[in-house]
Structures are given as C-alpha cells and as structure tokens.
Scaffold this active site. Structure first.
Site, PDB file in Angstrom:
ATOM      1  N   GLU A  94     -22.274  17.939  27.703  1.00  0.00           N
ATOM      2  CA  GLU A  94     -23.621  17.573  28.214  1.00  0.00           C
ATOM      3  C   GLU A  94     -23.679  16.468  29.388  1.00  0.00           C
ATOM      4  OE1 GLU A  94     -25.548  19.754  27.721  1.00  0.00           O
ATOM      5  OE2 GLU A  94     -24.664  21.385  26.035  1.00  0.00           O
ATOM      6  N   LYS A 134     -24.513  19.024  11.155  1.00  0.00           N
ATOM      7  CA  LYS A 134     -23.652  19.875  10.772  1.00  0.00           C
ATOM      8  C   LYS A 134     -23.628  19.224   9.390  1.00  0.00           C
ATOM      9  CE  LYS A 134     -22.534  21.398  15.576  1.00  0.00           C
ATOM     10  NZ  LYS A 134     -21.541  21.304  16.228  1.00  0.00           N
ATOM     11  N   GLY A 158     -19.285  27.333  21.998  1.00  0.00           N
ATOM     12  CA  GLY A 158     -19.371  28.294  23.656  1.00  0.00           C
ATOM     13  C   GLY A 158     -20.055  30.137  23.771  1.00  0.00           C
TER      14      GLY A 158
END
Length: 428
Positions: free
Chosen positions: A192, A207, A304
């Site tokens: 990013e 996560k 993705g």
C-alpha cells in the site's frame, strides 16, 4: 428463499468486493447443481454511485444508503468487505439483529472485537463466517474449526502477509536492501501507499490473534500479540542466515503451553529445510501442529482480488447450505476456554545476534561472560570479518528465557568494547 433464489447484499465494492461480484457471476451456471438455488446480488453499498457503476452489470443494484439494505426483508445474507472498524461493526451487528446471516473478510474488526460479533450471531441463531479474514484464498478457519477439531492444537506458525514475504524474497534472491525491495513491492501493487501495517507486522498480528483464538479455543485479541516488523532486516542479515543454513521470514507464531498462550509476529531465521522456508514471493502458508494429526501445512495465495473472493464466496455457499437445512448458527464461536496469556518475559526463544566489537584480546571472553552470567547458553559463536579496528561477531543462542536475553543485551549496550548491536533476530 423466494423463487428459488437467495438474495444477498455486498457492502463495499473495492478490490475484494469487486472480486466477490465477479466470482458470483462466473459461478451462476454452477449454483443450481451446487446449492439448489441461485444467488442474486440485490444490493451493493458504495460511497460513490457514479464511480462504481462501471464495476457491475446492472447499476440499479447500487446504493449509498444502508437503510435500503437493512430494511429489505428479501435479503438473507450480508457480505461485508468494506474493511475498517466503523461503520462495518455497526452494520454487521444491525444485520445480525435483523436476522440476516453475515460473511466478512474484516480481520481488523474480528481481531479486536470478534467475540461481540459472534455472541450476536449466537443470539440470533445466524451464521457469521470469516474464512477470508486470514490468508486470503487459503482455507484455514474452516479446517481449524471442523476438520482438525479432534486435535489439541499445540502450535500455529505461518507466513500470513504476502507483502513482507515478497520483500524478504527479493532481499534474499536479488540481494536488495529493504527500501529497494519495498519500492518494488509498491510499484507492483503488493504494498500500500502506507505500508506500515504490513512491514511492522500489524496485519500479521491481527491474523495470528484470530488463528490462536480458534486453534486454542480461548479468546486472543490483537493487543495480546507482540509484533516486530522487518524494517531493520538488512541484506547482510540475510546473507549470514544463509551461511548457517537458514532463511529469514516474517513468521506469526502461536503456542499453547502449560503456562499459557504465547502469540507473536517477528522476523525469524528458519531452517532452509523447513517447508515454510520455501514459501516465496506473495504466497502465504500456515503450519499447524496437532497432537493427533501431527504436522499439516496450508499453502496458497494469501491476498488479492480473486483469491480472497474465493474464500468469501465459499462462505456464502456454506451459509446457503445451512439455510437449506435449517441449521444456521451451527458452527459459531469456539472459545469455550479461558487460558491466560503468557508473560513475554517468560517466553522461551532462540536468538541470532550480530555485534560489532573492538578487535582486541578479551572481548569475546567478556561477551560470553555476560551471556553466561544471565543464564544464556550459546549454540554458535562466529567471528565474521574485521574492518579497521573492529570485528563483527555473530552469536546464536540456545533456547533461553526472553527476560534473560534482554538482561544480557542491556549489559552489552553499556560496555565500551561493544560498538554496535547490529541485529537481533529470533530463530525458529
């Protein structure tokens, strides 16, 4: 179900939302034989109607008004792919309270406040599924909750951030320094504009909080996860790692020990023969160790548009099957234990340490004495090269209490003969 159709709403039409829309359209010929019904996207919530119009076949499904969705009784499933904490949290809770099932990919929200969302789903007897929140298209949430539920999970370790794995791969294979590899990742769209969440380990930490909660059946939130990023890793560290038969990876590691749960994200040296060492570029992998199954590894695209959409659509299809058999809410929160988090000082780790010291007699003995006096045993001690009046040494410890290692480092930093502690990296 009306006219043999399930109506859904998608909240957000960014990268993942667009991917979900595409996959649902592509799956239309398969829906009747797979599900016995068709799935129709009735509404898509967006901020900018004009800009989103080119991303859908029928712009009439677009709305920028949440009330158009929450008040529509024909919508059975809400798919939240907006990201962020608010208004996503409010929308999900509103949807569950209104008797709608929810599918999300929102790792930030689940890692911080997942228990409240799962409690709301339980109260409503509705599904709240989030396979896409961890490792993109790789199935890992469902296997932990279902296929591996006959195990006591001892450890979950993985590469769960594709951006950092791409950067470290380029540093290892092409000799790039961190900033050069980061720029390449940005140019290729892997990083990013603000890469902080990735390169500082925050994304991976969220996560790992989710995986630890599910794997160990005890609530772990993001604030419980100790995180270190890769910004201090150099090409020299990677070369030295290769010399001792290792690769450097940003690993998330969760262990369920007798003294409590430990969860962290750090750059680590890992033996080149370990399966995770060969996971390169933007791929992810999660290695799970259970008492019955032994070692298992889940590998694939960790992010993705389409890989993440694959996981979201898989959850949508599971909800529809549960609706068909009247068993939504069948698999909810699995955190039925209250295991304490382990104090970081009591965690046991191995370390790689690179130090620049004065090149004179007695220095190595002084360094080893500091470690020995603090209960740190040394596995390898190597003098690498000389530069003027300085020598560079590499120390690899045995497994030690982090407190003992930290105490050793504090003393070394006060010694005039120690000119620089260039790197401290854990060893898996």
């Amino acid at each position: 179900m009306k006219d043999n159709k399930i109506q859904i709403a998608i909240l957000g039409l960014g990268t993942v939302g667009t991917g979900v829309y595409k996959v649902l359209k592509k799956q239309q010929p398969e829906m009747l034989p797979k599900l016995g019904v068709e799935v129709e996207v009735r509404r898509v919530l967006v901020r900018n109607l004009e800009r989103a119009a080119s991303r859908v076949d029928d712009p009439s499904v677009l709305t920028n008004n949440w009330e158009d969705i929450i008040s529509d009784d024909t919508i059975d499933i809400i798919v939240e792919v907006m990201g962020g904490m608010e208004p996503a949290r409010t929308y999900i809770l509103d949807a569950l309270h209104a008797g709608k099932n929810v599918v999300t990919a929102n790792k930030d929200l689940i890692a911080a406040d997942g228990h409240a969302l799962m409690d709301a789903a339980k109260d409503a007897n509705k599904d709240f599924l989030f396979e896409a929140a961890v490792a993109g298209g790789i199935p890992i949430i469902q296997p932990l909750k279902q296929a591996l539920q006959g195990n006591y999970i001892e450890e979950i370790v993985g590469i769960v951030n594709g951006t950092t794995n791409f950067i470290l791969t380029k540093m290892a294979e092409e000799g790039m320094e961190f900033q050069e590899a980061l720029q390449l990742a940005t140019d290729l769209g892997y990083a990013e504009a603000d890469p902080t969440a990735d390169v500082e380990g925050l994304d991976a930490g969220r996560k790992m909080a989710i995986l630890a909660s599910i794997g160990f059946h005890s609530r772990v939130t993001f604030k419980d996860v100790y995180t270190e990023g890769i910004t201090k890793i150099t090409a020299r560290d990677i070369r030295y790692a290769k010399e001792v038969g290792c690769r450097i990876k940003l690993l998330g590691r969760a262990r369920n020990t007798e003294d409590g749960i430990e969860v962290g994200v750090y750059p680590m040296l890992i033996d080149s023969r370990h399966p995770l060492a060969s996971v390169n570029d933007s791929f992810n992998a999660v290695f799970v160790k259970g008492d019955a199954v032994g070692d298992t590894m889940f590998y694939g695209r960790g992010a993705g548009e389409l890989p993440t959409a694959s996981a979201v659509v898989g959850d949508i299809f599971d909800v529809i099957k549960n609706m068909h058999f009247g068993c939504t809410g069948r698999i909810g929160c699995t955190c039925y234990k209250q295991i304490p988090m382990k104090n970081r000082e009591n965690i046991i780790s191995k370390y790689f340490m690179r130090i620049k010291v004065e090149d004179r007699p007695g220095v190595l003995a002084a360094v080893t004495s500091v470690f020995g006096n603090n209960g740190v045993s040394i596995e390898q001690f190597i003098q690498k090269r000389k530069n003027d009046d300085l020598a560079e040494i590499v120390v690899i410890t045995e497994e030690v209490l982090e407190k003992n290692f930290d105490d050793s480092v504090k003393i070394l930093k006060t010694m005039s003969m120690i000119k620089q502690i260039s790197a401290i990296i854990r060893v898996y």
